[in-house]
Enzyme design. Structure first.
Site, mmCIF file in Angstrom:
data_model
loop_
_atom_site.group_PDB
_atom_site.id
_atom_site.type_symbol
_atom_site.label_atom_id
_atom_site.label_comp_id
_atom_site.label_asym_id
_atom_site.label_seq_id
_atom_site.Cartn_x
_atom_site.Cartn_y
_atom_site.Cartn_z
ATOM 1 N N HIS A 113 -13.834 5.711 -3.279
ATOM 2 C CA HIS A 113 -12.528 5.047 -3.330
ATOM 3 C C HIS A 113 -11.644 5.472 -2.153
ATOM 4 O O HIS A 113 -10.857 4.674 -1.640
ATOM 5 C CB HIS A 113 -11.800 5.296 -4.655
ATOM 6 C CG HIS A 113 -10.546 4.479 -4.720
ATOM 7 N ND1 HIS A 113 -10.563 3.152 -5.086
ATOM 8 C CD2 HIS A 113 -9.269 4.758 -4.367
ATOM 9 C CE1 HIS A 113 -9.338 2.660 -4.963
ATOM 10 N NE2 HIS A 113 -8.525 3.613 -4.534
ATOM 11 N N HIS A 115 -2.636 7.959 1.935
ATOM 12 C CA HIS A 115 -1.987 6.805 2.569
ATOM 13 C C HIS A 115 -0.992 7.198 3.661
ATOM 14 O O HIS A 115 -0.900 6.531 4.684
ATOM 15 C CB HIS A 115 -1.297 5.947 1.518
ATOM 16 C CG HIS A 115 -2.268 5.374 0.532
ATOM 17 N ND1 HIS A 115 -3.300 4.549 0.910
ATOM 18 C CD2 HIS A 115 -2.388 5.528 -0.799
ATOM 19 C CE1 HIS A 115 -3.999 4.211 -0.153
ATOM 20 N NE2 HIS A 115 -3.467 4.793 -1.201
ATOM 21 N N HIS A 124 -6.041 -2.130 -1.311
ATOM 22 C CA HIS A 124 -7.353 -2.550 -1.833
ATOM 23 C C HIS A 124 -7.650 -3.997 -1.440
ATOM 24 O O HIS A 124 -8.782 -4.334 -1.088
ATOM 25 C CB HIS A 124 -7.421 -2.397 -3.358
ATOM 26 C CG HIS A 124 -7.128 -1.000 -3.825
ATOM 27 N ND1 HIS A 124 -6.774 -0.704 -5.118
ATOM 28 C CD2 HIS A 124 -7.119 0.180 -3.149
ATOM 29 C CE1 HIS A 124 -6.564 0.597 -5.226
ATOM 30 N NE2 HIS A 124 -6.758 1.155 -4.042
#
Ligand code: ZN
Length: 304
Positions: A233, A260, A77
Site C-alpha cells: 500500500h 504523503h 489512490h
C-alpha cells in the site's frame, strides 16, 4: 512513440470519504490531449484544480489539492490507478470535497477505468526521465530517485508492531504489475490511533470495510490480501503522489518510512532539480550505434 491516453466514455461510482465520512459521487470523463488530470467540483459550479504539485494543500494522513476555494482530498489512490493504466488526460468530477475511499485500495478505480475503456489520443506522451539522483531525507525518513530504464519502486517500512516490524519490496511498475501486485493493497491504521484521528475530525468514514486496522497483536479484519499488504500500500501511495509530477517518471524511486508529506515535498524537489531529468517522448531511447565501428561478420565455414 507512446500516445497520450484518455477514457473512451464517462463512468461513475459512489462512496464515502475516508476522513470526511461524507457521501460522494465520483465521475471520470474523457479529456483532450495535453489537458492532464483535473479535479472538478460539481457542487462548486464546476471549479477545477489540476493534479499538480503546486496545488498540494493539506496533508492529513492523505494528499489534498487546493486552488483558491476548491479543495479535493485523498486523491492518491485514484491518481495511482489513473497513471498506472496510462490515463494522461481525464476530468475527475466530485460533488463533495473528498474522493471516495471505496475499499481502501485502488482496485475499485481500476475496475472503473477498465469499464470506461481506454482511448489513444493523437499526441505523444512525454516522460520525465531521471538522469541524475535526487534525494531528500528528514530524520530516518528518506526518499530518492535514481536513473533506471524502467519505473521501479523500492519501499521499506518499519513500525513498532509485531506484524510489521520491517517490510520491504521492490517492484517494476507496469500496468500489469500495478493491477496484480499493488492496486488491491488497502490502506491501514492502528487501532490505538483511531480515537486520536476521530478527535481531529479524521477517519470519520473509516471502518473495517475500507481500512486494515491493526490491534495490539494482529489485524481486526478477517484476512490480509497479501502477507506484506502494508508495504504494497505504501508503494500505491507513492505512485499516486508521484503522479503530481505531471509526467510518468522513468527512474527508480526508493523510499524508507516516508509518507504523503515527504512524497509531495519530494515531487516539488524533482521539478526544481531540472538538471537531474529530461523530458523524453519514448520511454526507452534507441541505443545509438557508433557508425565508425566496423561490424565484423563471422562467416561460418562450411565443413567440406
Ligand atoms: Zn493510501
Amino acid at each position: 512513440m507512446s500516445a497520450q491516453r484518455t477514457l473512451k466514455r464517462p463512468t461513475s461510482c459512489a462512496g464515502i470519504g475516508l476522513h470526511s465520512g461524507r457521501k460522494v459521487t465520483l465521475s471520470l470523463k474523457p479529456a483532450a490531449a495535453g489537458s492532464g488530470i483535473r479535479f472538478r467540483r460539481s457542487d462548486l459550479g464546476g471549479l477545477e484544480v489540476p493534479a499538480a504539485v503546486n496545488h498540494v494543500g493539506a496533508i492529513n494522513y492523505a494528499t489534498g489539492l487546493m486552488r483558491d476555494a476548491v479543495r479535493v482530498d485523498t486523491v492518491e489512490h485514484l491518481l495511482a490507478a489513473l497513471v498506472s493504466l496510462g490515463i494522461d488526460n481525464v476530468i475527475v468530477e466530485l460533488n463533495s470535497p473528498e474522493v471516495p475511499i471505496m475499499d481502501g485500495s485502488a482496485a475499485p478505480f481500476i475496475y472503473l477505468i477498465h469499464e470506461a475503456g481506454v482511448k489513444s489520443l493523437p499526441a505523444p506522451r512525454r516522460y520525465l526521465k531521471i538522469v541524475r539522483p535526487i534525494a531528500i531525507s528528514r530524520g530516518d525518513k528518506r526518499i530518492a530517485l535514481y536513473p533506471s530504464d524502467h519505473f521501479k519502486v523500492t519501499y521499506s517500512i518499519s513500525y513498532d508492531h509485531p506484524l510489521l516490524r520491517h517490510q520491504s519490496r521492490t517492484l517494476r511498475i507496469t500496468e500489469e504489475t500495478f493491477v496484480e501486485e499493488v492496486a488491491p493493497a488497502r490502506t491501514f491504521t492502528f487501532l490505538k490511533d483511531v480515537e486520536m484521528l476521530r478527535q481531529n475530525g479524521l477517519a470519520l468514514g473509516g471502518s473495517l470495510e475500507n481500512a486494515i486496522v491493526l490491534g495490539e497483536t494482529g489485524v481486526l479484519n478477517n484476512a490480509l490480501r497479501f502477507e506484506d499488504e502494508f508495504v504494497r500500500h505504501k508503494i500505491l501511495d507513492a505512485v499516486g503522489d508521484l503522479a503530481l509530477v505531471g509526467y510518468p517518471v522513468i527512474g527508480h524511486l526508493v523510499a524508507h518510512r516516508a509518507g504523503h508529506a515527504l512524497h509531495t515535498e519530494f515531487v516539488a524537489k524533482i521539478l526544481e532539480e531540472t538538471h537531474a531529468w529530461r523530458l523524453v517522448e519514448a520511454p526507452f531511447e534507441a541505443p545509438v550505434l557508433p557508425l565508425a565501428t566496423p561490424v565484423k561478420t563471422v562467416v561460418p565455414r562450411l565443413a567440406t
